[in-house]
Motif scaffolding. Structure first.
Motif, PDB file in Angstrom:
ATOM      1  N   PHE A  58     -11.933 -48.730 -10.976  1.00 46.53           N
ATOM      2  CA  PHE A  58     -11.835 -49.511 -12.208  1.00 46.53           C
ATOM      3  C   PHE A  58     -11.052 -48.707 -13.254  1.00 46.53           C
ATOM      4  O   PHE A  58     -11.163 -47.479 -13.314  1.00 46.53           O
ATOM      5  N   PRO A  59     -10.234 -49.362 -14.073  1.00 43.20           N
ATOM      6  CA  PRO A  59      -9.448 -48.642 -15.087  1.00 43.20           C
ATOM      7  C   PRO A  59     -10.348 -48.096 -16.186  1.00 43.20           C
ATOM      8  O   PRO A  59     -11.264 -48.771 -16.645  1.00 43.20           O
ATOM      9  N   VAL A  60     -10.065 -46.853 -16.603  1.00 45.27           N
ATOM     10  CA  VAL A  60     -10.856 -46.246 -17.678  1.00 45.27           C
ATOM     11  C   VAL A  60      -9.987 -45.785 -18.845  1.00 45.27           C
ATOM     12  O   VAL A  60     -10.474 -45.590 -19.954  1.00 45.27           O
ATOM     13  N   ALA A  61      -8.715 -45.578 -18.607  1.00 43.61           N
ATOM     14  CA  ALA A  61      -7.791 -45.142 -19.658  1.00 43.61           C
ATOM     15  C   ALA A  61      -6.390 -45.414 -19.157  1.00 43.61           C
ATOM     16  O   ALA A  61      -6.192 -45.820 -18.011  1.00 43.61           O
ATOM     17  N   ALA A  62      -5.420 -45.184 -20.022  1.00 44.68           N
ATOM     18  CA  ALA A  62      -4.028 -45.452 -19.652  1.00 44.68           C
ATOM     19  C   ALA A  62      -3.640 -44.628 -18.422  1.00 44.68           C
ATOM     20  O   ALA A  62      -3.627 -43.397 -18.466  1.00 44.68           O
ATOM     21  N   GLY A  63      -3.370 -45.330 -17.326  1.00 49.35           N
ATOM     22  CA  GLY A  63      -2.914 -44.647 -16.114  1.00 49.35           C
ATOM     23  C   GLY A  63      -3.988 -43.914 -15.351  1.00 49.35           C
ATOM     24  O   GLY A  63      -3.677 -43.123 -14.453  1.00 49.35           O
ATOM     25  N   THR A  64      -5.254 -44.155 -15.656  1.00 50.63           N
ATOM     26  CA  THR A  64      -6.352 -43.464 -14.975  1.00 50.63           C
ATOM     27  C   THR A  64      -7.411 -44.468 -14.557  1.00 50.63           C
ATOM     28  O   THR A  64      -7.682 -45.430 -15.268  1.00 50.63           O
ATOM     29  N   SER A  65      -8.018 -44.229 -13.402  1.00 50.59           N
ATOM     30  CA  SER A  65      -9.098 -45.091 -12.934  1.00 50.59           C
ATOM     31  C   SER A  65     -10.303 -44.242 -12.560  1.00 50.59           C
ATOM     32  O   SER A  65     -10.247 -43.006 -12.544  1.00 50.59           O
ATOM     33  N   GLY A  66     -11.387 -44.902 -12.269  1.00 48.94           N
ATOM     34  CA  GLY A  66     -12.585 -44.208 -11.821  1.00 48.94           C
ATOM     35  C   GLY A  66     -13.276 -45.019 -10.746  1.00 48.94           C
ATOM     36  O   GLY A  66     -12.950 -46.188 -10.527  1.00 48.94           O
ATOM     37  N   HIS A  67     -14.215 -44.414 -10.072  1.00 43.66           N
ATOM     38  CA  HIS A  67     -15.000 -45.151  -9.077  1.00 43.66           C
ATOM     39  C   HIS A  67     -16.411 -44.580  -9.041  1.00 43.66           C
ATOM     40  O   HIS A  67     -16.675 -43.480  -9.530  1.00 43.66           O
TER      41      HIS A  67
END
Length: 354
Positions: A58-67
């Motif tokens: 899932f997106p968390v910030a510009a150009g970064t995701s998390g899981h």
């Protein structure tokens, strides 16, 4: 947060492997006490569900995701020792079959993603449950807070491991700031998933949630102007059919297949927190090719299947299937061992009395 080969040097990777092996051995013994007729059948399902949800970046910030990391979810649903084993099974399947997380870094990943998240989250969870009202909502709230804190805790542990055995010369302060900052945001996503899942199970079957045991409040009676505990009610025998967990097991497995096989196609394609920090700070310059890079399922796709949606979906379904079989096999064996130990103890007790 899967650490690839080459991030951490060989001596520290080996030391982390020893720590991980010791923790898994302790968890195998501890899980025998946690696994009963309620948790044993669900433990393999929890591992499969974590595998499936980890595919949903899932997106968390510009150009970064998390899981999802899953330590908090597993610890609360099936117990901390069993939780460590659940996440470890997932990491093993991902590393061997899907080339996700280095094989030489498996000890680092288990230490960071399985042990740290499970221990931190369960300690926080138990502390909160003791002070919050004894209600189902408190279990959900405690799950949320525990999950939030477990993710940056894992980021701190990775930073410490990197400070000791990192293969590149990068300022630890910069790494720590970047890792903790982005993983605080990822922790919020982890907390939402964990709280929703735990809350859903508690709502329908609180008896299946390890962390919700003893949730019932004692009844109070007012006698002579003072409140005293009411006498315990006689135990009620619940028919086996009423206690069956088959429905929730099937529902959970189908949900896992759907998430991994279909919903995962719409997951964020941005690099996760560790990948983003590694690229931005240059700590990935000595990354090595994965030993399973030629696996038919490498990078969560089926080799020789050209359609991206079909390839990823099949890989996800295979992953869930393999994980639930492997996990269920391990936990079934541990449950059998516990039953055997209890029977042996009872026989020895009878012989002593005789």
């Amino acid at each position: 947060m899967h650490v690839p080969d080459g991030f951490i040097n060989a001596p520290v990777s080996a030391a982390a492997g020893v720590v991980a092996a010791g923790a898994v051995a302790v968890s195998l013994r501890g899980a025998r006490r946690e696994l009963d007729e309620r948790t044993a059948p669900l433990a393999g399902l929890v591992a499969a569900f974590i595998f499936a949800v980890q595919m949903l970046n899932f997106p968390v910030a510009a150009g970064t995701s998390g899981h999802l990391l899953g330590g908090a979810l597993a610890a609360i649903l099936v117990g901390p020792y069993t939780g460590v084993l659940c996440v470890s099974v997932v990491l093993l399947m991902q590393g061997v079959l899907f080339a996700d997380g280095g094989l030489t870094a498996l000890g680092v990943n288990i230490t960071d993603m399985a042990i740290t998240t499970t221990v931190v989250s369960y300690l926080v969870f138990r502390g909160l449950v003791k002070v919050l009202p004894r209600k189902r909502r408190s279990i959900t709230v405690a799950s949320f807070v525990a999950a939030v804190l477990s993710v940056p805790a894992a980021a701190v542990v990775f930073t410490l491991i990197y400070a000791i055995g990192g293969t590149t010369d990068v300022s630890i302060g910069k790494v720590a700031t970047a890792m903790i900052g982005v993983h605080v945001l990822i922790g919020i996503g982890e907390a939402v998933i964990t709280a929703l899942t735990v809350g859903a199970v508690v709502a329908v079957r609180p008896d299946l949630v390890y962390g919700a045991r003893g949730l019932q409040q004692k009844l109070k009676l007012k006698v002579g102007g003072e409140l005293i505990d009411a006498p315990a009610a006689a135990p009620v025998t619940v028919p086996v059919a009423a206690r069956s967990h088959r429905k929730i097991w099937i529902t959970g497995l189908v949900t896992s297949f759907v998430l991994a096989g279909f919903v995962s196609f719409y997951a964020s394609a941005s690099p996760d927190g560790l990948e983003k920090v590694a690229h931005d700070k240059g700590i990935d310059s000595k990354t090595k090719e994965h030993a399973s890079a030629d696996s038919p399922l490498a990078d969560y796709g089926v080799k020789d299947v050209s359609d991206a949606r079909l390839s990823g979906g099949l890989a996800g379904i295979i992953g869930v299937g393999v994980t639930v079989v492997a996990g269920s096999g391990i936990f079934w064996a541990l449950r059998r061992r516990r039953t055997s130990d209890v029977a042996s103890t009872e026989v020895r007790a009878e012989e002593t009395v005789a």
